[in-house]
Design an enzyme around this catalytic site. Structure first.
Site, PDB file in Angstrom:
ATOM      1  N   ARG A  15      34.537  70.553  84.096  1.00 28.16           N
ATOM      2  CA  ARG A  15      35.158  71.879  83.931  1.00 28.16           C
ATOM      3  C   ARG A  15      35.150  72.739  85.174  1.00 28.16           C
ATOM      4  O   ARG A  15      35.838  73.749  85.206  1.00 28.16           O
ATOM      5  CB  ARG A  15      34.459  72.609  82.776  1.00 28.16           C
ATOM      6  CG  ARG A  15      34.825  72.052  81.417  1.00 28.16           C
ATOM      7  CD  ARG A  15      33.853  72.481  80.353  1.00 28.16           C
ATOM      8  NE  ARG A  15      32.571  71.832  80.569  1.00 28.16           N
ATOM      9  CZ  ARG A  15      31.520  71.946  79.769  1.00 28.16           C
ATOM     10  NH1 ARG A  15      31.590  72.711  78.709  1.00 28.16           N
ATOM     11  NH2 ARG A  15      30.394  71.318  80.039  1.00 28.16           N
ATOM     12  N   ARG A  47      42.469  68.563  80.125  1.00 24.57           N
ATOM     13  CA  ARG A  47      41.667  68.686  78.899  1.00 24.57           C
ATOM     14  C   ARG A  47      42.449  69.447  77.830  1.00 24.57           C
ATOM     15  O   ARG A  47      42.454  69.061  76.661  1.00 24.57           O
ATOM     16  CB  ARG A  47      40.376  69.405  79.255  1.00 24.57           C
ATOM     17  CG  ARG A  47      39.530  69.870  78.125  1.00 24.57           C
ATOM     18  CD  ARG A  47      38.655  68.757  77.592  1.00 24.57           C
ATOM     19  NE  ARG A  47      37.570  69.313  76.799  1.00 24.57           N
ATOM     20  CZ  ARG A  47      37.710  69.789  75.560  1.00 24.57           C
ATOM     21  NH1 ARG A  47      38.889  69.762  74.967  1.00 24.57           N
ATOM     22  NH2 ARG A  47      36.667  70.285  74.915  1.00 24.57           N
ATOM     23  N   TYR A  54      20.420  62.411  69.716  1.00 21.40           N
ATOM     24  CA  TYR A  54      21.589  63.072  69.115  1.00 21.40           C
ATOM     25  C   TYR A  54      21.861  62.538  67.714  1.00 21.40           C
ATOM     26  O   TYR A  54      22.279  63.279  66.818  1.00 21.40           O
ATOM     27  CB  TYR A  54      22.818  62.887  70.006  1.00 21.40           C
ATOM     28  CG  TYR A  54      22.720  63.671  71.291  1.00 21.40           C
ATOM     29  CD1 TYR A  54      23.048  65.024  71.331  1.00 21.40           C
ATOM     30  CD2 TYR A  54      22.281  63.079  72.472  1.00 21.40           C
ATOM     31  CE1 TYR A  54      22.943  65.755  72.505  1.00 21.40           C
ATOM     32  CE2 TYR A  54      22.168  63.791  73.651  1.00 21.40           C
ATOM     33  CZ  TYR A  54      22.504  65.132  73.661  1.00 21.40           C
ATOM     34  OH  TYR A  54      22.387  65.854  74.811  1.00 21.40           O
ATOM     35  N   ASP A  76      31.960  59.379  77.376  1.00 16.28           N
ATOM     36  CA  ASP A  76      30.735  60.094  77.030  1.00 16.28           C
ATOM     37  C   ASP A  76      29.734  59.096  76.466  1.00 16.28           C
ATOM     38  O   ASP A  76      30.125  58.061  75.925  1.00 16.28           O
ATOM     39  CB  ASP A  76      31.011  61.199  76.003  1.00 16.28           C
ATOM     40  CG  ASP A  76      29.862  62.192  75.974  1.00 16.28           C
ATOM     41  OD1 ASP A  76      29.839  63.105  76.819  1.00 16.28           O
ATOM     42  OD2 ASP A  76      28.947  62.035  75.134  1.00 16.28           O
ATOM     43  N   ARG A 113      28.840  63.953  86.565  1.00 15.91           N
ATOM     44  CA  ARG A 113      29.810  64.869  85.940  1.00 15.91           C
ATOM     45  C   ARG A 113      30.849  65.389  86.936  1.00 15.91           C
ATOM     46  O   ARG A 113      31.330  66.516  86.800  1.00 15.91           O
ATOM     47  CB  ARG A 113      29.119  66.057  85.282  1.00 15.91           C
ATOM     48  CG  ARG A 113      28.292  65.720  84.065  1.00 15.91           C
ATOM     49  CD  ARG A 113      29.148  65.751  82.802  1.00 15.91           C
ATOM     50  NE  ARG A 113      28.368  65.442  81.618  1.00 15.91           N
ATOM     51  CZ  ARG A 113      27.993  66.347  80.726  1.00 15.91           C
ATOM     52  NH1 ARG A 113      28.333  67.594  80.863  1.00 15.91           N
ATOM     53  NH2 ARG A 113      27.284  65.969  79.684  1.00 15.91           N
TER      54      ARG A 113
HETATM   55  O1  CP3 Z   1      30.037  62.080  85.122  1.00 19.09           O
HETATM   56  C1  CP3 Z   1      31.254  62.087  84.800  1.00 19.09           C
HETATM   57  O2  CP3 Z   1      32.108  62.780  85.404  1.00 19.09           O
HETATM   58  C2  CP3 Z   1      31.714  61.133  83.722  1.00 19.09           C
HETATM   59  C3  CP3 Z   1      31.782  61.649  82.412  1.00 19.09           C
HETATM   60  C4  CP3 Z   1      30.552  61.984  81.590  1.00 19.09           C
HETATM   61  C5  CP3 Z   1      30.593  62.993  80.595  1.00 19.09           C
HETATM   62  N1  CP3 Z   1      29.430  62.965  79.900  1.00 19.09           N
HETATM   63  C6  CP3 Z   1      31.727  63.883  80.347  1.00 19.09           C
HETATM   64  C7  CP3 Z   1      31.529  65.114  79.562  1.00 19.09           C
HETATM   65  C8  CP3 Z   1      29.293  61.395  81.527  1.00 19.09           C
HETATM   66  C9  CP3 Z   1      28.705  60.312  82.404  1.00 19.09           C
HETATM   67  C10 CP3 Z   1      28.593  62.013  80.444  1.00 19.09           C
HETATM   68  C11 CP3 Z   1      27.237  61.612  80.022  1.00 19.09           C
HETATM   69  C12 CP3 Z   1      26.558  62.396  78.998  1.00 19.09           C
HETATM   70  N2  CP3 Z   1      27.075  62.940  77.853  1.00 19.09           N
HETATM   71  C13 CP3 Z   1      25.164  62.624  78.998  1.00 19.09           C
HETATM   72  C14 CP3 Z   1      24.193  62.095  80.004  1.00 19.09           C
HETATM   73  C15 CP3 Z   1      24.234  62.864  81.280  1.00 19.09           C
HETATM   74  C16 CP3 Z   1      23.765  64.287  81.164  1.00 19.09           C
HETATM   75  O3  CP3 Z   1      24.554  65.185  81.488  1.00 19.09           O
HETATM   76  O4  CP3 Z   1      22.588  64.499  80.819  1.00 19.09           O
HETATM   77  C17 CP3 Z   1      24.862  63.375  77.842  1.00 19.09           C
HETATM   78  C18 CP3 Z   1      23.501  63.887  77.431  1.00 19.09           C
HETATM   79  C19 CP3 Z   1      26.076  63.564  77.120  1.00 19.09           C
HETATM   80  C20 CP3 Z   1      26.256  64.236  75.813  1.00 19.09           C
HETATM   81  C21 CP3 Z   1      27.124  65.422  75.937  1.00 19.09           C
HETATM   82  N3  CP3 Z   1      28.477  65.385  76.251  1.00 19.09           N
HETATM   83  C22 CP3 Z   1      26.778  66.776  75.749  1.00 19.09           C
HETATM   84  C23 CP3 Z   1      25.383  67.261  75.402  1.00 19.09           C
HETATM   85  C24 CP3 Z   1      27.930  67.534  75.939  1.00 19.09           C
HETATM   86  C25 CP3 Z   1      28.064  69.021  75.731  1.00 19.09           C
HETATM   87  C26 CP3 Z   1      27.470  69.799  76.820  1.00 19.09           C
HETATM   88  C27 CP3 Z   1      28.503  70.156  77.847  1.00 19.09           C
HETATM   89  O5  CP3 Z   1      28.244  69.899  79.041  1.00 19.09           O
HETATM   90  O6  CP3 Z   1      29.519  70.705  77.429  1.00 19.09           O
HETATM   91  C28 CP3 Z   1      28.972  66.655  76.299  1.00 19.09           C
HETATM   92  C29 CP3 Z   1      30.372  67.018  76.625  1.00 19.09           C
HETATM   93  C30 CP3 Z   1      30.948  66.523  77.911  1.00 19.09           C
HETATM   94  N4  CP3 Z   1      30.823  65.243  78.394  1.00 19.09           N
HETATM   95  C31 CP3 Z   1      31.784  67.250  78.806  1.00 19.09           C
HETATM   96  C32 CP3 Z   1      32.154  66.375  79.832  1.00 19.09           C
HETATM   97  C33 CP3 Z   1      33.067  66.661  81.002  1.00 19.09           C
HETATM   98  C34 CP3 Z   1      32.235  68.695  78.614  1.00 19.09           C
HETATM   99  C35 CP3 Z   1      33.162  68.760  77.447  1.00 19.09           C
HETATM  100  C36 CP3 Z   1      34.440  69.518  77.675  1.00 19.09           C
HETATM  101  O7  CP3 Z   1      35.212  69.270  78.616  1.00 19.09           O
HETATM  102  O8  CP3 Z   1      34.705  70.355  76.805  1.00 19.09           O
END
Ligand code: CP3
Length: 344
Positions: free
Chosen positions: A30, A39, A151, A76, A26
Site C-alpha cells: 500500500r 488493488r 490465525y 498471502d 512486503r
Molecule cells: O512481500 C510481498 O510483497 C508479498 C506479498 C505478501 C503479503 N503478505 C501481501 C499482503 C506476503 C509475503 C505476505 C505474508 C504475510 N501475510 C505474513 C507474514 C509476513 C508478515 O508481514 O509478518 C502474515 C502474518 C500475513 C497475514 C496478513 N495478511 C495480515 C495479518 C494482513 C493484514 C495486515 C495488513 O498489513 O493489512 C494481511 C494482508 C496483506 N497481505 C496485505 C498485503 C499487501 C495488505 C492488504 C491490502 O492490500 O488491503
C-alpha cells in the site's frame, strides 16, 4: 546468464556479493500508489491474490520502480487455510478473519488437497518467471505452520497469540497434528512454486517471538524442519530462507535446527549476533521498517550500520519486517541507492 548467477541465489549458495543484493518484505503493497490502484480494480484482497493478471502486475510494480534483486510472488500466507476451506476473508481495517478452528475439525484437514485451489497462484509464478528480467530472482513463500495456526485457531490476528498458546497447552496432540498437516500442505505448495519457476522460497514465522523455549523447539523449529526436509527430499537444489520474527537468542540454533539455507533477522537482532550467525551462512535483514518511514539520517545510519557489520559476508539486504503503508516511496529509492553504493 544461467539462473545460478542470479545474485540472491549466489548469496544463498554462501557467497558474499558486493554490494549485497536487496529486496524488501512486503515490497508490493500500500505504500505504492500503483498498488493501491490495481488493488481497487481487483476487488477484495483475496481476489487480487487469485487473479494471475493483477497479482503479476503488483509483483512487477516494485521491480519496475526500484530494480530490486528479487521479486516476491504476490499472495498471502493465509491462502493455505483458505485452500483448507476455512473461508478466509480480509475485512477492511480489521485484517484477516475466519471461523476459529476447533479440535474436532483438525483430522478432516489431513486428506484435503490444496494445489487445485492454489492453481491461480501457481499460474502467477509461471507468468512472473516469463516476464521478469533474467537477473531478477523470483521468490516464492509460505507461512510457517505456527504462524498460520495462530490465525486458524484464533480466527483473526491477536497481539500475543494467547488463544493459540492456550490451545497448544490444553490440546497438545491435536495441535501437533495441525502443525504436521500444515507442514505437509506447505511443502507440497512450495515444491509446486519451485516447479512453476520460483528460484528460492521463504518461510515466514512472523509470530515465533511469543514462544517459550520448549514451544519454540516444538512449534517453530520442528515443523519448519519438516517442510525443509520434505522440499529438499523432492527438490534437492531448492534454496530456503527461514524468517522467525522475534526469535532472539533462539536464532543461534535456528539454521541448524531447521536446515534452512539462510535465516532472516528482525531489527531487534544485535548486529554483533548477526555477524556471529553470518559465520555459519547467509543472513537476511534487518533494517527497522520505521527507519524507512523516518528517512534522512535515521535511514542512512541504519543502512550503514548493517553494511559495516555484515557487508563483507553473505548478506541479502532487507528490512527486519514488512515495509509499512506509511513509508515514502522516495525513501525506498534512497535506500536502494545507498545499499548499491551510490550515495555512501
Ligand atoms: O512481500 C510481498 O510483497 C508479498 C506479498 C505478501 C503479503 N503478505 C501481501 C499482503 C506476503 C509475503 C505476505 C505474508 C504475510 N501475510 C505474513 C507474514 C509476513 C508478515 O508481514 O509478518 C502474515 C502474518 C500475513 C497475514 C496478513 N495478511 C495480515 C495479518 C494482513 C493484514 C495486515 C495488513 O498489513 O493489512 C494481511 C494482508 C496483506 N497481505 C496485505 C498485503 C499487501 C495488505 C492488504 C491490502 O492490500 O488491503
Amino acid at each position: 546468464m544461467a539462473s545460478g548467477t542470479r545474485k540472491i541465489v549466489e548469496v544463498l549458495n554462501g557467497k558474499a556479493v558486493s554490494p549485497p543484493p536487496i529486496w524488501l518484505m512486503r515490497q508490493a503493497g500500500r505504500y505504492l500508489p500503483e498498488y493501491r490502484e490495481t488493488r481497487a480494480k481487483a476487488g477484495s484482497f483475496l481476489d487480487l491474490c487469485y487473479s494471475p493478471e493483477h497479482a503479476v502486475e503488483v509483483t512487477l510494480q516494485p521491480i519496475r520502480r526500484y530494480g530490486f534483486d528479487a521479486a516476491i510472488l504476490f499472495s498471502d500466507i493465509l491462502v493455505i487455510p483458505d485452500a483448507l476451506k476455512r473461508q478466509v476473508r480480509f475485512d477492511e481495517g480489521h485484517g484477516p478473519r475466519m471461523q476459529p478452528l476447533s479440535v474436532d475439525e483438525i483430522p478432516a484437514l489431513a486428506p484435503m488437497p490444496v494445489l487445485g485451489h492454489l492453481e491461480p497462484v501457481l499460474e502467477t509464478v509461471r507468468r512472473l518467471r516469463a516476464e521478469l528480467p533474467h537477473e531478477t530472482t523470483l521468490l516464492g513463500f509460505c507461512g510457517a505452520p505456527w504462524t498460520v495456526a495462530t490465525y486458524m485457531i484464533a480466527g483473526q490476528g491477536t497481539p500475543d497469540q494467547a488463544p493459540t498458546r492456550l490451545f497448544a497447552y490444553k490440546e497438545p496432540r491435536a495441535f501437533s497434528q495441525l502443525l504436521d498437516i500444515l507442514a505437509e500442505k506447505s511443502a507440497d505448495y512450495l515444491v509446486a512454486q519451485i516447479d512453476a519457476g520460483a528460484d528460492a522460497v521463504q518461510i515466514f514465522d512472523s509470530w515465533a517471538g511469543v514462544l517459550g523455549e520448549k514451544e519454540f523447539a516444538d512449534y517453530a523449529v520442528k515443523p519448519v524442519r519438516r517442510i525443509v526436509d520434505l522440499v529438499k527430499a523432492r527438490r534437492p537444489q531448492a534454496k530456503i530462507i527461514a524468517f522467525a520474527k522475534g526469535a532472539g537468542l533462539f536464532l543461534k540454533d535456528y539454521r541448524q535446527g531447521t536446515g534452512a539455507d539462510a535465516i532472516g533477522l528482525d531489527w531487534t537482532v544485535p548486529l554483533s549476533l548477526a555477524a556471529e550467525l553470518q559465520k555459519d551462512g547467509p543472513v537476511q535483514g534487518n533494517l527497522d521498517p520505521q527507519r524507512v518511514v523516518a528517512g534522512g539520517n535515521a535511514l542512512r545510519d541504519g543502512i550503514d550500520a548493517i553494511l559495516d557489520a555484515l557487508g563483507n559476508g553473505p548478506l541479502i539486504f532487507n528490512l527486519g519486517h514488512g515495509i509499512t503503508p506509511q513509508a515514502d516511496p522516495v525513501n525506498v529509492a534512497a535506500l536502494v541507492e545507498r545499499v548499491r553504493g551510490g550515495a555512501r
